[in-house]
Design a protein around this motif. Sequence first.
Motif, PDB file in Angstrom:
ATOM      1  N   ALA A 135      35.536  24.595  45.745  1.00 28.75           N
ATOM      2  CA  ALA A 135      34.838  25.437  46.715  1.00 28.75           C
ATOM      3  C   ALA A 135      33.543  24.762  47.137  1.00 28.75           C
ATOM      4  N   THR A 136      33.272  24.784  48.421  1.00 29.98           N
ATOM      5  CA  THR A 136      31.992  24.317  48.934  1.00 29.98           C
ATOM      6  C   THR A 136      30.957  25.389  48.617  1.00 29.98           C
ATOM      7  N   ASP A 137      29.659  25.067  48.815  1.00 37.46           N
ATOM      8  CA  ASP A 137      28.602  26.061  48.576  1.00 37.46           C
ATOM      9  C   ASP A 137      28.807  27.286  49.460  1.00 37.46           C
ATOM     10  N   LEU A 138      29.204  27.046  50.730  1.00 38.18           N
ATOM     11  CA  LEU A 138      29.410  28.164  51.654  1.00 38.18           C
ATOM     12  C   LEU A 138      30.571  29.033  51.206  1.00 38.18           C
ATOM     13  N   GLU A 139      31.668  28.367  50.752  1.00 36.11           N
ATOM     14  CA  GLU A 139      32.832  29.131  50.302  1.00 36.11           C
ATOM     15  C   GLU A 139      32.504  29.947  49.055  1.00 36.11           C
ATOM     16  N   ARG A 140      31.715  29.347  48.152  1.00 38.65           N
ATOM     17  CA  ARG A 140      31.340  30.079  46.947  1.00 38.65           C
ATOM     18  C   ARG A 140      30.511  31.309  47.289  1.00 38.65           C
ATOM     19  N   LYS A 141      29.625  31.185  48.270  1.00 41.50           N
ATOM     20  CA  LYS A 141      28.810  32.331  48.680  1.00 41.50           C
ATOM     21  C   LYS A 141      29.675  33.417  49.299  1.00 41.50           C
ATOM     22  N   LYS A 176      32.812  33.988  48.708  1.00 41.97           N
ATOM     23  CA  LYS A 176      33.615  34.646  47.676  1.00 41.97           C
ATOM     24  C   LYS A 176      32.767  35.610  46.865  1.00 41.97           C
ATOM     25  N   ALA A 177      31.475  35.343  46.769  1.00 43.53           N
ATOM     26  CA  ALA A 177      30.600  36.194  45.979  1.00 43.53           C
ATOM     27  C   ALA A 177      30.220  37.470  46.718  1.00 43.53           C
ATOM     28  N   VAL A 178      30.372  37.491  48.056  1.00 40.82           N
ATOM     29  CA  VAL A 178      29.993  38.659  48.858  1.00 40.82           C
ATOM     30  C   VAL A 178      31.131  39.669  48.859  1.00 40.82           C
ATOM     31  N   GLN A 179      30.809  40.889  48.476  1.00 43.78           N
ATOM     32  CA  GLN A 179      31.808  41.953  48.414  1.00 43.78           C
ATOM     33  C   GLN A 179      31.758  42.796  49.686  1.00 43.78           C
ATOM     34  N   ASP A 180      32.938  43.060  50.274  1.00 48.98           N
ATOM     35  CA  ASP A 180      33.005  43.902  51.465  1.00 48.98           C
ATOM     36  C   ASP A 180      32.902  45.365  51.043  1.00 48.98           C
ATOM     37  N   VAL A 181      31.786  46.007  51.380  1.00 44.59           N
ATOM     38  CA  VAL A 181      31.558  47.397  50.969  1.00 44.59           C
ATOM     39  C   VAL A 181      31.475  48.328  52.181  1.00 44.59           C
ATOM     40  N   GLY A 182      32.026  47.879  53.316  1.00 43.87           N
ATOM     41  CA  GLY A 182      31.952  48.679  54.539  1.00 43.87           C
ATOM     42  C   GLY A 182      32.537  50.068  54.363  1.00 43.87           C
ATOM     43  N   GLY A 183      33.708  50.128  53.725  1.00 42.01           N
ATOM     44  CA  GLY A 183      34.342  51.430  53.509  1.00 42.01           C
ATOM     45  C   GLY A 183      33.495  52.333  52.633  1.00 42.01           C
ATOM     46  N   GLU A 184      32.896  51.764  51.579  1.00 44.81           N
ATOM     47  CA  GLU A 184      32.055  52.551  50.678  1.00 44.81           C
ATOM     48  C   GLU A 184      30.796  53.028  51.396  1.00 44.81           C
ATOM     49  N   VAL A 185      30.205  52.148  52.230  1.00 41.63           N
ATOM     50  CA  VAL A 185      29.010  52.527  52.991  1.00 41.63           C
ATOM     51  C   VAL A 185      29.318  53.703  53.911  1.00 41.63           C
ATOM     52  N   LEU A 186      30.444  53.619  54.623  1.00 35.88           N
ATOM     53  CA  LEU A 186      30.808  54.702  55.534  1.00 35.88           C
ATOM     54  C   LEU A 186      31.052  55.998  54.758  1.00 35.88           C
ATOM     55  N   SER A 212      23.925  40.384  56.018  1.00 32.09           N
ATOM     56  CA  SER A 212      23.365  39.098  55.585  1.00 32.09           C
ATOM     57  C   SER A 212      22.069  38.797  56.328  1.00 32.09           C
ATOM     58  N   GLN A 213      21.338  37.794  55.800  1.00 38.85           N
ATOM     59  CA  GLN A 213      20.111  37.368  56.464  1.00 38.85           C
ATOM     60  C   GLN A 213      20.408  36.812  57.848  1.00 38.85           C
ATOM     61  N   ARG A 243      19.664  46.775  54.998  1.00 41.14           N
ATOM     62  CA  ARG A 243      19.068  46.025  53.891  1.00 41.14           C
ATOM     63  C   ARG A 243      19.777  44.671  53.803  1.00 41.14           C
ATOM     64  N   VAL A 244      19.022  43.628  53.483  1.00 44.87           N
ATOM     65  CA  VAL A 244      19.585  42.289  53.362  1.00 44.87           C
ATOM     66  C   VAL A 244      20.216  42.137  51.985  1.00 44.87           C
ATOM     67  N   SER A 245      21.436  41.590  51.965  1.00 47.04           N
ATOM     68  CA  SER A 245      22.138  41.401  50.689  1.00 47.04           C
ATOM     69  C   SER A 245      22.929  40.098  50.720  1.00 47.04           C
ATOM     70  N   ASP A 246      22.882  39.364  49.579  1.00 46.95           N
ATOM     71  CA  ASP A 246      23.690  38.153  49.419  1.00 46.95           C
ATOM     72  C   ASP A 246      25.027  38.461  48.755  1.00 46.95           C
ATOM     73  N   THR A 247      25.167  39.673  48.228  1.00 55.17           N
ATOM     74  CA  THR A 247      26.373  39.999  47.461  1.00 55.17           C
ATOM     75  C   THR A 247      27.223  41.090  48.088  1.00 55.17           C
ATOM     76  N   GLU A 248      26.671  41.853  49.036  1.00 55.66           N
ATOM     77  CA  GLU A 248      27.412  42.941  49.681  1.00 55.66           C
ATOM     78  C   GLU A 248      27.337  42.807  51.189  1.00 55.66           C
ATOM     79  N   SER A 249      28.404  43.265  51.851  1.00 54.67           N
ATOM     80  CA  SER A 249      28.438  43.179  53.308  1.00 54.67           C
ATOM     81  C   SER A 249      29.222  44.345  53.883  1.00 54.67           C
ATOM     82  N   ALA A 250      28.691  44.911  54.973  1.00 53.47           N
ATOM     83  CA  ALA A 250      29.412  45.941  55.727  1.00 53.47           C
ATOM     84  C   ALA A 250      29.654  45.445  57.152  1.00 53.47           C
TER      85      ALA A 250
END
Length: 539
Positions: free
Chosen positions: A70-76, A78-88, A122-123, A148-155
């Motif tokens: 994995a490249t650095d970008l790919e690792r990042k 993979k680390a980001v969790q899609d929480v759009g459904g939970e946010v809604l 994301s930022q 809110r800015v997050s490196d681990t969650e995304s909506a």
Amino acid sequence: MIASVNCLILGEASDNNFNVVVGEVYTNDDKIDVAFDQFTVSNFKELLYRRKKVKRVVQDPDIPAIVAPATDLERKRKAVQDVGGEVLRKLIKRTRLTIPEIGSLSELLDGELSEDIKIPISQNEIDLLQSKNVTVLCSLDDLRVLFRVSDTESATDFCIRAIFSPILNDKIPPDDGTEYSFVGLWDNCIRNLLEYLIPDGVSIRNCSKFSSTRDDRPDYGLILNNVCLFRGEEKSPTSTEDPKSELGRKFLWTYDPAPYVLGYYTHGPQVTFVAICRPVGGYAIPDVVDIVQSNLKFRSERVRHLLRIINLSCIINALQPVIGRRGIPEFKPVYRNDRMIEIRGTGVKKTYLFGNIQTRVQKLVNLYEKLVRKEVPNIDHLDCYKKESGSVHLSPKGLQVVPNNQQELFEAIICVLEALVVLHDDNDIYHRDIRWDNIIRRYDDPSKWFLIDWDDATEYPNSTAMHLTTEEHAPEVFTRNHRGEVIKNASTWITNLSEKITEFGDLLLSQDSTKRPSAKKALKKFKKIKKKILEEQVR
């Protein structure tokens, strides 16, 4: 190029390295030439697998499955969790409010979201949403009320569908644009997000704005459990009409015990949220009170506006259980046999769909003229009509309910009998379809009930009405030249009903017409029963 077998195969570093020659151009297994500057990890793996040593490692059952490096970008990623459904889900299921006072609505709508329900992005996305352009200025502080800015969650997926588009859309129609040119902006900034936040709601738009008959539909409405809890009136910037006064003018208060419902009015990009308040008495035009205003020309205000929509959805959800569910939806056509019925802002629209619609409208017009001349009490009225389209507008708008207790039953039956006494006196008119669906309670005075639906009404002589049901109608309506009719007994759903009322109902339902009293005698007898029961209760 030097690579580690373990790094590519197992994802771990190793001291056992070996050289693999790539060259200026690499020819892959499909005989396609790949230039060195376009050489990928996938190409490199393909090249490695041609080596016997690598094949042996891959085929060894003691070696775990192949994992691509994995490249650095790919690792990042993979680390980001899609929480759009939970946010809604969190936004939809926020703590239900008690209905706030009107004076606190402005502060409530502008309240910043708590950190746990702010939308994570994301930022890079934050940077994309910011703008230093003076015409669409939008700072980090403007965005923080919603994101809110997050490196681990995304909506991101949810934002793409409902949030980013209204914020980034800087192409606002010009000030001389037509009302139609602004509909896309209004829907993008109001309707779309509301439909996500209130998934059980149904949006309606006025599709008959240019009808020559009276139009009391809002330009936009959100229907929840058959009740229009949020509505809007929309005008272009150059319009001389007053959308705020139109909100009140197209409105009949039918939402007790709620103190208000919500809405908005626009002049182009200017959107003002309002509370439409319960009038002091009767069928008076309700007060329309401004809460907050947004100018959708500016990106920062569009962000604030979306925050207000999110907070407003909580109030809509709080209003719904207070008002309750209605049997017939507002502003949504209901089809019944050969006609369409729609509960409007101040009345009811009925449209005939089949047969000679012009003749049917004229028949109804003639009948209502006779009802007016006879001064029949406790009935609805014909306000206007259009023969060409087969439509009529009727008022007042009431509540389609059955009596909940003995007192309401007294009031309903007395109102109906009062109407029948006048109907059947001199040049008799027979309604022929008296049942609880056609007995409506008034909103301005809950003790008053009125008769509706005169399509089957007739005079003497008359023909049979074979399309009516035997369960709800007197047997005479199925014979030629019949006279009066009766109402359905209410004892089937009201508990603790006086035996005197039950006996009276049985008398009205008698199959022997000679035993059934006339409307005049029935009214007199029922009033005596009511008086006697009330006297017994006092004792």
